[in-house]
Design an enzyme around this catalytic site. Sequence first.
Site, PDB file in Angstrom:
ATOM      1  N   SER A 158       5.775  -1.714  -4.286  1.00 28.97           N
ATOM      2  CA  SER A 158       4.512  -1.990  -3.597  1.00 28.97           C
ATOM      3  C   SER A 158       3.890  -0.665  -3.210  1.00 28.97           C
ATOM      4  O   SER A 158       4.596   0.353  -3.110  1.00 28.97           O
ATOM      5  CB  SER A 158       4.796  -2.802  -2.328  1.00 28.97           C
ATOM      6  OG  SER A 158       3.669  -2.818  -1.463  1.00 28.97           O
ATOM      7  N   TYR A 171       9.224  -5.450   5.577  1.00 27.83           N
ATOM      8  CA  TYR A 171       8.737  -5.374   4.192  1.00 27.83           C
ATOM      9  C   TYR A 171       8.613  -3.916   3.737  1.00 27.83           C
ATOM     10  O   TYR A 171       9.074  -3.539   2.657  1.00 27.83           O
ATOM     11  CB  TYR A 171       7.393  -6.097   4.096  1.00 27.83           C
ATOM     12  CG  TYR A 171       6.838  -6.206   2.700  1.00 27.83           C
ATOM     13  CD1 TYR A 171       7.239  -7.229   1.849  1.00 27.83           C
ATOM     14  CD2 TYR A 171       5.907  -5.285   2.225  1.00 27.83           C
ATOM     15  CE1 TYR A 171       6.729  -7.339   0.559  1.00 27.83           C
ATOM     16  CE2 TYR A 171       5.387  -5.385   0.936  1.00 27.83           C
ATOM     17  CZ  TYR A 171       5.796  -6.409   0.112  1.00 27.83           C
ATOM     18  OH  TYR A 171       5.295  -6.514  -1.156  1.00 27.83           O
TER      19      TYR A 171
HETATM   20  C1  BGC Z   1       1.908  -7.112  -0.203  1.00 26.57           C
HETATM   21  C2  BGC Z   1       0.564  -7.786  -0.056  1.00 26.57           C
HETATM   22  C3  BGC Z   1      -0.501  -6.760   0.288  1.00 26.57           C
HETATM   23  C4  BGC Z   1      -0.450  -5.553  -0.616  1.00 26.57           C
HETATM   24  C5  BGC Z   1      -1.399  -4.452  -0.181  1.00 26.57           C
HETATM   25  C6  BGC Z   1       1.786  -5.980  -1.187  1.00 26.57           C
HETATM   26  O1  BGC Z   1       3.010  -5.385  -1.429  1.00 26.57           O
HETATM   27  O2  BGC Z   1       2.883  -8.062  -0.619  1.00 26.57           O
HETATM   28  O3  BGC Z   1       0.623  -8.783   0.951  1.00 26.57           O
HETATM   29  O4  BGC Z   1      -1.784  -7.376   0.200  1.00 26.57           O
HETATM   30  O5  BGC Z   1       0.851  -5.046  -0.669  1.00 26.57           O
HETATM   31  O6  BGC Z   1      -1.345  -4.189   1.185  1.00 26.57           O
END
Ligand code: BGC
Length: 273
Positions: A158, A171
Amino acid sequence: MPSNVNANRLQGQIAIVTGSSSGIGKAVALAMAAEGASIVVNYPGGTPDAANQVADEIKSAGRKAIVIQADVSNEDDVKKMFAKTIETYGTVDILVNNAGLQKDAAFVDMTLAQWKLVLDVNLTGQFLCAREAAREFLRRGIVPVKSKAAGKIICMSSVHEVIPWAGHCNYAASKGGVMLLMKSMAQELAPHKIRVNSIGPGAIKTPINRSAWETPEAEKELLKLIPYGRVGEPSDIGLVAVWLASDESDYVTGTTLFVDGGMTLYPGFATGG
Ligand code: BGC
């Protein structure tokens, strides 16, 4: 199935895509199938309907797909998923470590259960699946008609492996962990001709972040973070995953490819600083 990708760059290869009953995983499964790969559509539990639909779409386009239920954070489930894949297809050539989730909370309110669930699925799950994949790649070695590499692992990370994210500490910590897991695996496995890379998606229209894009007001706010001026589509990630799994990227290992419309470019500094 995407129709603009049919060069058969993954012909004859077997790809496990974790969490591929919806969202980014589904798009990756469809894009890899369109390039000739046979797919394992994995889903975590609950009803298999969505996973079956993905497999049916792949099969109706003339490619192969099987559906396997496995919780990627469960070692036994993961071992069984690989055993079943090898029993069905003979081997595995590509692992896409895609399964992931969010359990958001303010830091001071975050429960240990929320912390553990996210770390278990997003980080431990990637370790467990990558370990099984690497064991199979090492056992089998290179098959020149299929690929120059003995195997490819793609970790779905991410932008939040580098962008801190208030309200999402679990996360962001999991994705920061994925970054160095990926790089350390890449370093260790490169001499065996196993390539390991990550994709770092930005905001992509999937169920995980629906509230961030589904109303015009929310989308307007979100676009302030995206210099390129549009929210991503799952197919944006599918196309990049195909490239990272194909021999076109044979000299690429240990890197994160951000697919984010510029979200990692610190857009706030475009006018300030
Ligand atoms: C998340 C999303 C988010 C994106 C940008 C991703 O890794 O799961 O919820 O919109 O990152 O912030």
